[in-house]
Design an enzyme around this catalytic site. Structure first.
Site, short mmCIF file in Angstrom:
data_model
loop_
_atom_site.label_atom_id
_atom_site.label_comp_id
_atom_site.label_asym_id
_atom_site.label_seq_id
_atom_site.Cartn_x
_atom_site.Cartn_y
_atom_site.Cartn_z
N CYS A 169 -5.13 -11.37 -4.90
CA CYS A 169 -5.38 -10.68 -3.63
C CYS A 169 -5.93 -9.28 -3.86
O CYS A 169 -6.79 -8.82 -3.12
CB CYS A 169 -4.08 -10.59 -2.82
SG CYS A 169 -3.41 -12.18 -2.33
N GLU A 223 -0.52 -10.82 5.01
CA GLU A 223 -1.26 -10.21 3.92
C GLU A 223 -2.42 -11.12 3.62
O GLU A 223 -2.25 -12.21 3.06
CB GLU A 223 -0.40 -10.01 2.66
CG GLU A 223 -1.19 -9.27 1.58
CD GLU A 223 -0.52 -9.26 0.23
OE1 GLU A 223 -1.15 -9.76 -0.73
OE2 GLU A 223 0.62 -8.78 0.14
#
Length: 477
Positions: free
Chosen positions: A278, A244
């Site tokens: 993120c 990720e």
């Protein structure tokens, strides 16, 4: 001041022959923690020690592994205040946000403990005289490399899923938050058999050595550049890679929404944790009909944020993780201004100690600016004005990343178009954050590969084996 120790093969204090590194508080530059630097040789020894534990942990009953994860969640809960304080001291996150990350991690551990005990394979329907089934098995040794921006929540997700499915884990926290990783490992270690979890500390070289080691899975959350380097290193040994990585998440503001409400959503998405999330809002596409009112309200929100050290309970905007990162953020802002964009608020380097950067709103942006195209990872909200919802969708989809996107709209048809057409792992409508606990995002393109969190992450750490059993001689049992 935290003095971090490594945990290798069930032994605390192992390794560290390559010296140590120091982490400083981004609010004032004071020393927070020291940690050893694991050498490539120490990484190899840790992997070998982990490999010796794989058969024992894999043979442990799933219910026992789930119970151990519940105990780990209890231990993390007992250490929650210290974990939050260490996170704030090392990377600057406001203390309430840091505690929220710890609580999220505890919830994730409990979720996986509940889910894992009920997971199984499936029966196949073949020859009635034979038995056919699919059996899940642990993959073996898992290397987990975690980031600094939400160090407890992310680590709990990856560690919990890998451990409860029967894998032995080597954890390397970010070199910017080693004390947080150490405190977390101490909590886990009280709940697990010795040797099932190891902790290695160090910088990029340690991470590279771990990714290239003889492990079965490498799971990494962090920047896209680092993720690509890890994938290349892991490919040599054939390890599965879960990534990720970076994102440049868009926010679409449709013509029919309240611009003041939309500005509140944008401010939360762009400025929470100083933009160091993120799935932070990195670029905004506002419909021309409401763009002026929206930007004015967003500027007002940005200017009103209370700036200060993360340990201050009144702080809404803490520092960036360090001055090097602050320079990168400021460089993108000043480059955009030099290319015709307009800084409406913020965009200046504060005087004094620390790595503080003000909440910044930049309008008159073009879609092709680096500030819009690339991940900034700071408290910056660039606004691009569009003439239609279709134009906003086209711009939002035009990105090398594919992590998440948010759409603010009063139109159900626009909401339906958005989730169908945007090539990202997560689409949120009318809320920049939130979602059910079991949601599992699958990032795309430069943002990574493999499911993140949710029940599907358990599958990522599991190998399926097909089994076919017949009676000898073609007879019956």
């Amino acid at each position: 001041m935290y003095t971090v120790a490594q945990l290798i093969g069930g032994v605390w204090g192992a390794g560290g022959d390559d010296g140590e590194f120091v982490v400083c508080d981004p609010s004032d530059g004071s020393r927070v923690s020291t940690a050893p630097i694991a050498t490539a040789d120490e990484v190899g020894k840790a992997v070998a020690a982990a490999r010796e534990m794989t058969a024992q942990w894999a043979a442990t009953a799933p219910a026992e592994r789930a119970a151990a994860l519940h105990r780990a969640a209890d231990a993390v809960a007992d250490a929650a205040d210290e974990l939050a304080q260490a996170t704030t001291a090392e990377m600057g996150k406001p203390l309430a946000d840091a505690r929220g990350g710890v609580d999220a991690g505890i919830g994730t551990l409990r979720q996986y403990a509940e889910l894992a005990a009920t997971r199984g394979g499936r029966t196949l329907h073949g020859d009635p005289a034979a038995v056919d089934f699919m059996a899940p098995e642990p993959r073996g040794v898992v290397a987990v490399i975690t980031p600094w921006n939400d160090p407890v929540a992310v680590a709990c997700g990856l560690l919990g899923a890998a451990l409860v499915t029967g894998n032995v884990v080597l954890h390397k926290p970010s070199e910017r938050t080693p004390a947080t990783g150490w405190l977390l490992a101490r909590a886990f270690d009280t709940a697990l058999p010795a040797g099932v979890l190891s902790l290695l500390t160090g910088g990029p070289e340690t991470g590279a050595a771990l990714a290239a080691a003889e492990v079965d899975v490498v799971a990494h959350v962090g920047s896209t550049a680092t993720g690509r380097a890890i994938a290349a290193a892991a490919a040599v040994g054939g390890a599965k890679v879960l990534l990720e990585n970076g994102g440049s998440d868009p926010l679409i503001v449709d013509a029919d929404v309240d611009p003041v409400w939309a500005a509140g959503q944008a401010a939360q998405g762009a400025f929470a944790n100083a933009g160091q999330i993120c799935v932070a809002v990195e670029r905004i596409y506002a419909h021309r009909d409401i763009a002026e009112d929206f930007v004015d309200a967003l500027v007002e929100r940005a200017a009103a944020l209370r700036v200060g050290p993360g340990r201050d309970p009144d702080t809404e905007l803490g520092p960036l993780v360090d001055r090097r990162h602050r320079d990168q953020v400021h460089g993108q802002v000043t480059a955009a201004a030099a290319d015709g964009a307009r800084i409406r608020v913020g965009g200046t380097l504060p005087e004094g100690p620390g790595a503080f950067y003000p909440a910044t709103v930049v309008d008159n942006c073009r879609h092709d600016l680096t500030l819009v195209r690339e991940e900034t990872f700071g408290p910056v909200a660039p606004v691009v004005v569009v003439d239609s919802f279709s134009e906003a969708l086209r711009c939002a989809a035009d990105s090398p990343y594919g992590l998440a996107a948010t759409v603010l709209t009063g139109s159900m048809s626009h909401a339906q178009r958005a989730w169908r057409e945007l090539p990202v792992g997560t689409v949120k409508v009318n809320a920049v954050f939130g979602g059910a606990p079991a949601g599992a995002a699958h990032p795309r393109r430069g943002s990574g590969q493999g499911f993140g969190y949710g029940p599907e992450l358990l599958d990522e750490f599991t190998a399926m084996k097909a089994v076919h059993i017949e009676a000898p001689g073609g007879g019956h049992w």
